[in-house]
Design a protein around this motif. Structure first.
Motif, mmCIF file in Angstrom:
data_model
loop_
_atom_site.group_PDB
_atom_site.id
_atom_site.type_symbol
_atom_site.label_atom_id
_atom_site.label_comp_id
_atom_site.label_asym_id
_atom_site.label_seq_id
_atom_site.Cartn_x
_atom_site.Cartn_y
_atom_site.Cartn_z
ATOM 1 N N ASN A 12 -37.642 14.103 -90.319
ATOM 2 C CA ASN A 12 -36.469 13.530 -89.901
ATOM 3 C C ASN A 12 -36.924 12.560 -88.716
ATOM 4 O O ASN A 12 -37.426 12.609 -87.728
ATOM 5 N N ALA A 13 -36.539 11.277 -89.087
ATOM 6 C CA ALA A 13 -36.802 10.207 -88.093
ATOM 7 C C ALA A 13 -36.071 10.419 -86.883
ATOM 8 O O ALA A 13 -36.949 10.072 -85.895
ATOM 9 N N ASP A 14 -35.046 10.885 -86.645
ATOM 10 C CA ASP A 14 -34.387 10.837 -85.286
ATOM 11 C C ASP A 14 -35.104 12.036 -84.523
ATOM 12 O O ASP A 14 -35.439 12.045 -83.431
ATOM 13 N N PHE A 15 -35.644 13.035 -85.239
ATOM 14 C CA PHE A 15 -36.595 14.026 -84.534
ATOM 15 C C PHE A 15 -37.773 13.119 -84.036
ATOM 16 O O PHE A 15 -38.077 13.509 -82.854
ATOM 17 N N TRP A 16 -38.380 12.668 -84.653
ATOM 18 C CA TRP A 16 -39.575 11.786 -84.136
ATOM 19 C C TRP A 16 -39.113 10.999 -82.947
ATOM 20 O O TRP A 16 -39.916 10.593 -82.118
ATOM 21 N N ASN A 17 -38.030 10.261 -83.138
ATOM 22 C CA ASN A 17 -37.535 9.390 -82.228
ATOM 23 C C ASN A 17 -37.279 10.318 -80.918
ATOM 24 O O ASN A 17 -37.636 10.127 -79.608
ATOM 25 N N THR A 18 -36.909 11.396 -81.120
ATOM 26 C CA THR A 18 -36.735 12.372 -79.929
ATOM 27 C C THR A 18 -37.862 12.670 -79.179
ATOM 28 O O THR A 18 -38.195 12.678 -78.086
ATOM 29 N N VAL A 19 -39.017 12.830 -80.066
ATOM 30 C CA VAL A 19 -40.031 12.993 -79.540
ATOM 31 C C VAL A 19 -40.900 12.081 -78.815
ATOM 32 O O VAL A 19 -41.223 12.373 -77.488
ATOM 33 N N ARG A 20 -40.658 10.735 -79.365
ATOM 34 C CA ARG A 20 -41.091 9.703 -78.592
ATOM 35 C C ARG A 20 -40.474 9.287 -77.505
ATOM 36 O O ARG A 20 -41.043 9.137 -76.346
ATOM 37 N N VAL A 21 -39.222 9.457 -77.438
ATOM 38 C CA VAL A 21 -38.537 9.146 -76.277
ATOM 39 C C VAL A 21 -38.568 9.958 -75.313
ATOM 40 O O VAL A 21 -38.828 9.920 -74.025
ATOM 41 N N SER A 22 -38.757 11.356 -75.411
ATOM 42 C CA SER A 22 -39.035 12.615 -74.512
ATOM 43 C C SER A 22 -40.194 12.355 -74.029
ATOM 44 O O SER A 22 -40.447 12.474 -72.527
ATOM 45 N N MET A 23 -41.333 11.956 -74.762
ATOM 46 C CA MET A 23 -42.790 11.906 -74.385
ATOM 47 C C MET A 23 -42.779 10.675 -73.240
ATOM 48 O O MET A 23 -43.223 10.871 -72.266
ATOM 49 N N THR A 24 -41.904 9.425 -73.673
ATOM 50 C CA THR A 24 -41.881 8.331 -72.875
ATOM 51 C C THR A 24 -41.367 8.806 -71.410
ATOM 52 O O THR A 24 -42.008 8.224 -70.277
ATOM 53 N N TYR A 25 -40.423 9.424 -71.581
ATOM 54 C CA TYR A 25 -39.542 9.673 -70.520
ATOM 55 C C TYR A 25 -40.261 10.472 -69.444
ATOM 56 O O TYR A 25 -40.755 10.250 -68.370
ATOM 57 N N THR A 26 -41.107 11.426 -70.040
ATOM 58 C CA THR A 26 -41.849 12.383 -69.230
ATOM 59 C C THR A 26 -43.103 11.573 -68.436
ATOM 60 O O THR A 26 -43.252 11.771 -67.165
ATOM 61 N N VAL A 27 -43.825 10.795 -69.369
ATOM 62 C CA VAL A 27 -44.866 9.998 -68.911
ATOM 63 C C VAL A 27 -44.519 9.208 -67.596
ATOM 64 O O VAL A 27 -45.001 9.169 -66.569
ATOM 65 N N LEU A 28 -43.435 8.412 -67.966
ATOM 66 C CA LEU A 28 -43.040 7.448 -67.156
ATOM 67 C C LEU A 28 -42.464 8.400 -65.540
ATOM 68 O O LEU A 28 -42.977 7.804 -64.391
ATOM 69 N N THR A 29 -41.669 9.278 -65.811
ATOM 70 C CA THR A 29 -41.119 9.712 -64.560
ATOM 71 C C THR A 29 -42.404 10.543 -63.796
ATOM 72 O O THR A 29 -42.467 10.292 -62.614
ATOM 73 N N VAL A 30 -43.136 11.226 -64.381
ATOM 74 C CA VAL A 30 -44.257 12.181 -63.744
ATOM 75 C C VAL A 30 -45.393 10.920 -63.308
ATOM 76 O O VAL A 30 -45.808 10.795 -62.098
ATOM 77 N N GLY A 31 -45.631 10.026 -64.028
ATOM 78 C CA GLY A 31 -46.544 9.100 -63.404
ATOM 79 C C GLY A 31 -46.126 8.421 -62.564
ATOM 80 O O GLY A 31 -46.826 8.373 -61.286
ATOM 81 N N VAL A 32 -44.820 7.657 -62.444
ATOM 82 C CA VAL A 32 -44.256 7.009 -61.208
ATOM 83 C C VAL A 32 -44.332 7.994 -60.050
ATOM 84 O O VAL A 32 -44.651 7.611 -58.797
ATOM 85 N N GLU A 33 -43.511 9.068 -60.319
ATOM 86 C CA GLU A 33 -43.365 9.993 -59.231
ATOM 87 C C GLU A 33 -44.494 10.506 -58.414
ATOM 88 O O GLU A 33 -44.805 10.656 -57.063
ATOM 89 N N LEU A 34 -45.722 10.855 -59.202
ATOM 90 C CA LEU A 34 -46.963 10.972 -58.597
ATOM 91 C C LEU A 34 -47.533 10.046 -57.616
ATOM 92 O O LEU A 34 -47.888 10.459 -56.712
ATOM 93 N N LEU A 35 -47.538 8.734 -58.358
ATOM 94 C CA LEU A 35 -47.943 7.773 -57.541
ATOM 95 C C LEU A 35 -47.343 7.535 -56.262
ATOM 96 O O LEU A 35 -47.923 7.409 -55.046
ATOM 97 N N LEU A 36 -46.121 7.575 -56.468
ATOM 98 C CA LEU A 36 -45.259 6.999 -55.282
ATOM 99 C C LEU A 36 -45.519 8.309 -54.413
ATOM 100 O O LEU A 36 -45.334 7.953 -53.262
ATOM 101 N N GLY A 37 -45.104 9.483 -54.878
ATOM 102 C CA GLY A 37 -45.262 10.726 -54.019
ATOM 103 C C GLY A 37 -46.369 10.631 -53.246
ATOM 104 O O GLY A 37 -46.458 11.226 -51.917
ATOM 105 N N LEU A 38 -47.372 10.475 -53.930
ATOM 106 C CA LEU A 38 -48.748 10.420 -53.297
ATOM 107 C C LEU A 38 -48.935 9.412 -51.976
ATOM 108 O O LEU A 38 -49.174 9.780 -50.838
ATOM 109 N N GLY A 39 -48.266 8.266 -52.474
ATOM 110 C CA GLY A 39 -48.333 7.328 -51.366
ATOM 111 C C GLY A 39 -47.439 7.355 -50.266
ATOM 112 O O GLY A 39 -47.964 7.446 -49.099
ATOM 113 N N ILE A 40 -46.346 8.055 -50.631
ATOM 114 C CA ILE A 40 -45.522 8.602 -49.404
ATOM 115 C C ILE A 40 -46.059 9.602 -48.458
ATOM 116 O O ILE A 40 -45.874 9.635 -47.256
#
Lengths: 283, 314, 360
Positions: free
Chosen positions: B80-108
């Protein structure tokens, strides 16, 4: 290395950080005191004559919208939040504090495995268990009841309290408890007069965190209840999506929904920080 | 000196003197812990039920067609294409949020390391976003990014982005929700790392200063390794939260525009409540659960290892 | 009729036996000191008697009652802990009053008894303080007061002077017997300090690796230690343990110690067969004239210790020997002298088997 040493740079950075994290709160509060015309004015105004109309409307439940008045019971949402959060925390404390004591003092067979399993369920996707729960609740009549929702909230609050309080009980010296018992006091007396008072900071921190998690919960209430028992988190969304609501009133609703946790946070921040970091680290 | 060991013990001792004693506190620990354990075990019932759902063709609109189809749902998902879209969107979201928050959090955290009235004040103020319910935070940002009167829309148009559509445009929706997530959760990481920093022993750093070791070396080879357990803890907590994100996205756009924000739980919600396909919804959630389970298992093993190493360094 | 009897007590943690088949008795009003190096099981023993842990095997009898399966609050014991174990959220007064409150003693009598014991331990001026405002010495006295206030027939003292500074420790060592005797109670006292054991104990029970190796009066233990380990534990500087061989084809009127042949008094001759010789530093005298039966030594170091001087001697073959003499018996600057002679008073020698260390 103790942080960046240049003072003006640090100052500027800290200012930016403070601005970023506080601005939204500040702005929404501002909005909640604005009339609709002020809000819609472009560019946005910092200075305007404030009004309490939005709050009055929310509290009384009568809103003047685009055409005619609407009744909305946001106050009920607030009350629901209070009931659900307070009761959940109380239930969690009653169940988890003795259990935390048991885990701290006695070695259970497979104790650590149980602990990990409990923790791993905490990480499970809520919706996974909510769908079946919805079916079950509808069958046994717990759908849309405080009782049902409070028990479901335990899935979040109970492990949290257990986790944090256990660490604190472990820190209470067993010798002190033994001394109290040798004095002639029973186990029960020791639990209430020695163990609990000495673990009080931890219990307070756990209770606070549990309250905040319960108050901020969204998905449980969304699925397992309808407007009668829904807390402010769900209520606010329903509010926003209803047509004809003035934006100022939406802002006021949002402000009302965060005041309890924000006020709690400011007055108890030391407990919170301890609880947060301990919950994560000590576990 | 721990209290009585509850492990089984052979009753009845050797012949003659030396009779084996009855084990210590008896039922008490179980009595204390049982109610809690029961409640926590209570989650097993719906969990197992959900597993069954995922193995069934179960749609509320066609109750008579409900039957066991083993891994049929899962196989359909894979195609199902929708499913893979979900996987891709979730991964993107996770990587972006965790990445930014880690860097920013460490900096702060580094910014606030030195104690002073300013950093203490900031410490208190930083908790506030964390205290806001993610759903409410999302609504706040929704108001601020409203194209008609939102203050952020205005500010952004002033610096050269008129008509920035924030969450209503496919191109910038992800950016917007990540921004909300960063706003809510960076303080968590910052506070956690700050607690870690403040708990670090000062000797290695004093020694490094005395020896004239360059700051980059100190940072990467001394500080970061010692902070590793905290960083890992923070990362794990956030990853697990992000990949299951529901509140923020639901409040903002319910998964839209289109399917640009269809992360796992939103997709599952859609399947369950709009398409009434309980079977498929549960299957999606089981996949999500498998991911979180694997992540937390991995974390547990790495965490103890890192903690020992960090203590060894100290 | 002993007051406290421990019979064949055993306790193991994870296959490791901490206490093995332990039996001993404490007479009424006696102070029995349980002495042993760390890890010997002393603390576990006290906790077994107090009721915090249950033994795997064996019984404990106190005052005629079998208390093995009783809860701590039913055992009628007092206990003072090494780290005080005071209730941090209660004043010293409340800490001491706790046992009386458990018995629901009337207010007036409670007050009188708290003050009585506080006066005895000289802390009545700090009764209103919280534990964190007390010095370690005061904390320990409060802990002791608490254990004594209800006049229990048996008191357990778990190395109470360990966490107290040296000067206070010395004072308490003199005061404790006075206090304990005033309360007329049987005492089981645990310590790692042999001087404390000898000062406070009517008898000493030496516990090593969970086994009771010797029990007797301080004098018995010092003068006739049951094995070389016990001999080493009692004495400062520790007893010299030297390998000996009998010399000469005859019954061994001579022995070889540190490559020196020495005559041995007839009474000891029989025992000196391939053994270890134990000789206390005070039984070695130093002279600067060669004498028959003396050993040529070099003085490596001289250190004053209390009222004695301790010398580290090195025999010709490199063996190190400790000797001690009263202060001032050596002229200053004797360190480094190569021509000293050590007279070993072999009449005071102890002999131990080489392998087991058991006394011969």
């Amino acid at each position: 290395m103790k942080g960046i040493s240049i003072s003006p740079l640090r100052g500027a950075l800290m200012l930016i950080v403070a601005l970023f994290f506080l601005f939204p709160l500040f702005w929404i509060v501002l909005m909640s005191f604005e009339t609709n015309t002020d809000i819609l004015r472009s560019p946005p105004q910092l200075f305007f004559s404030p009004t309490l109309h939005n709050y009055a409307a929310l509290i009384s439940g009568k809103l003047g919208g685009g055409g005619g008045t609407m009744t909305v019971n946001y106050m009920q949402n607030l009350l629901n939040s209070v009931i659900l959060s307070v009761c959940s925390v109380v239930v969690s404390l009653i169940l988890a504090v003795p259990a935390a004591y048991a885990f701290a003092r006695f070695k259970f067979r497979g104790g650590e495995d149980i602990a990990f399993t409990l923790l791993s369920f905490r990480f499970a996707p809520p919706l996974l268990v909510l769908l079946p729960l919805l079916n079950y609740f509808q069958v046994i009549g717990l759908y849309n009841t405080y009782f049902g929702l409070i028990w479901v909230y335990q899935l979040i609050t109970l492990p949290l309290v257990l986790w944090i309080v256990r660490g604190y009980f472990e820190d209470v010296s067993e010798d002190i408890e033994l001394a109290y018992r040798l004095d002639g006091h029973s186990w029960l007396s020791t639990f209430f007069k020695i163990a609990i008072p000495l673990a009080r900071p931890g219990i307070a921190a756990a209770a606070l965190l549990a309250f905040i998690y319960a108050w901020n919960n969204f998905i449980f209430a969304l699925i397992l209840g309808s407007s009668a028992i829904q807390p402010v988190t769900v209520g606010a969304l329903a509010f926003i999506t209803s047509s004809g609501i003035e934006y100022g009133q939406i802002a006021a609703a949002l402000v009302l929904s965060v005041i309890p946790t924000l006020v709690l946070a400011i007055f108890t921040q030391r407990y919170l920080v301890e609880g947060l970091s301990l919950g994560a680290i000590k576990g | 000196m721990s209290a009585a060991d509850l492990a089984a013990h052979p009753a009845g001792g050797s012949a003659g003197e030396g009779v084996s004693r009855k084990r210590g506190p008896g039922l008490l620990p179980y009595l204390l812990a049982l109610p809690s354990l029961l409640v926590c075990a209570g989650i097993l019932v719906p969990f197992v039920t959900a597993v069954f759902y995922s193995l069934e063709r179960y749609n509320l609109a066609f109750p008579q067609a409900r039957k066991f189809i083993w891994f049929g749902n899962y196989i359909k998902l894979l195609n199902n294409a929708d499913f893979w879209n979900t996987v891709r969107v979730s991964m993107t979201y996770t990587v972006l949020t965790v990445g930014v928050e880690l860097l920013l959090g460490l900096g702060i955290a580094l910014l606030l390391w030195r104690r002073s009235w300013v950093t203490n004040l900031l410490n208190v103020l930083l908790i506030l976003p964390l205290m806001v319910a993610p759903a409410i935070a999302s609504l706040m940002w929704k108001l601020m990014t409203n194209s008609d009167f939102g203050v952020l829309s205005y500010l952004v148009s002033v610096i050269g982005f008129p008509n920035f559509r924030w969450a209503t445009a496919p191109g910038s929706a992800m950016f917007t929700v990540v921004l909300v997530d960063v706003w809510v959760y960076t303080p968590f990481i910052a506070i956690l790392l700050l607690a870690g920093l403040r708990g670090l022993p000062s000797q290695p750093f004093e020694a490094a200063e005395l020896d004239g070791v360059p700051q980059t070396f100190v940072f990467f080879r001394i500080l970061l390794p010692m902070l590793a357990p905290y960083i890992l803890t923070a990362t794990l907590f956030r990853m697990l939260d992000s990949i299951q994100q529901f509140d923020i996205i639901y409040a903002m756009t319910q998964g839209g525009p289109g399917n640009t924000l269809m992360v796992f739980q939103i997709q599952a919600y859609l399947q369950a409540f709009t398409f009434t396909n309980i079977g498929r919804s549960s299957a999606i959630l089981m996949v999500l659960w498998a991911i979180t389970y694997a992540l937390s298992k991995y974390f547990m093993s790495t965490w103890t290892r890192l903690r020992e190493r960090a203590h060894g360094l100290a | 009729m002993p007051f406290l009897t421990v019979d064949r007590l055993a306790k193991a943690y994870k296959k490791h036996e901490v206490i093995r088949d332990l039996s001993f008795a404490v007479e009424p009003l006696e102070t029995l000191v349980v002495f042993g190096p760390s890890g010997a099981g002393k603390t576990v023993l006290l906790r077994l008697i107090a009721g915090m842990i249950h033994p795997d095997r064996g019984t404990i009898t106190a005052g005629g009652r079998d208390i093995t399966d009783l809860n701590p609050e039913q055992r009628h014991l007092g206990m003072a802990f090494q780290n005080f174990a005071l209730y941090p959220h209660m004043t010293a007064y409340e800490n001491i009053a706790s046992p009386l409150r458990a018995k629901q003693t009337a207010a007036a009598e409670l007050d009188a008894r708290v003050h009585e014991v506080a006066t005895l331990l000289r802390i009545d001026h700090v009764l209103s303080h919280l534990p964190r405002a007390l010095s370690n010495g005061q904390k320990q006295r409060t802990a002791l007061a608490r254990s004594l206030v209800s006049r229990p027939p048996l008191i357990l003292l778990d190395d109470p002077l360990r966490n107290v500074d040296a000067k206070v420790r010395y004072e308490m060592r003199l005061e404790l017997p006075r206090v304990l005797r005033a309360r007329e109670t049987t005492v089981l006292y645990v310590t790692q300090d042999y001087k404390e054991a000898m000062a406070l104990g009517d008898r000493i029970a030496v516990l090593i690796d969970g086994v009771l190796e010797q029990i007797g009066t301080p004098r018995d233990i010092y003068q006739t230690p049951a094995n070389s380990r016990i001999a080493r534990l009692f004495g400062d500087p520790p007893i010299n343990l030297l390998a000996v061989q009998p010399v000469g084809g005859s019954q061994g009127a001579q022995i070889r110690v540190a490559s020196t042949d020495l005559r041995i008094p007839p009474g000891q001759a029989r025992r000196a067969d391939g053994c270890v010789l134990g000789l206390r530093p005070e039984d070695i005298a130093i002279g600067f004239e060669p004498q028959p039966g003396a050993m040529e030594v070099e003085i490596d170091a001289v250190t004053p210790l209390n009222d004695r001087e301790v010398m580290l001697l090195r025999a010709r073959d490199g063996t190190e020997i400790f000797a001690s003499a009263p202060q001032g018996s050596l002229e200053t600057g004797q360190r480094g002298r190569r021509d000293a002679w050590a007279m070993l008073d072999l009449a005071q020698a102890h002999f131990f088997e080489t392998g087991s260390g058991a006394r011969v």
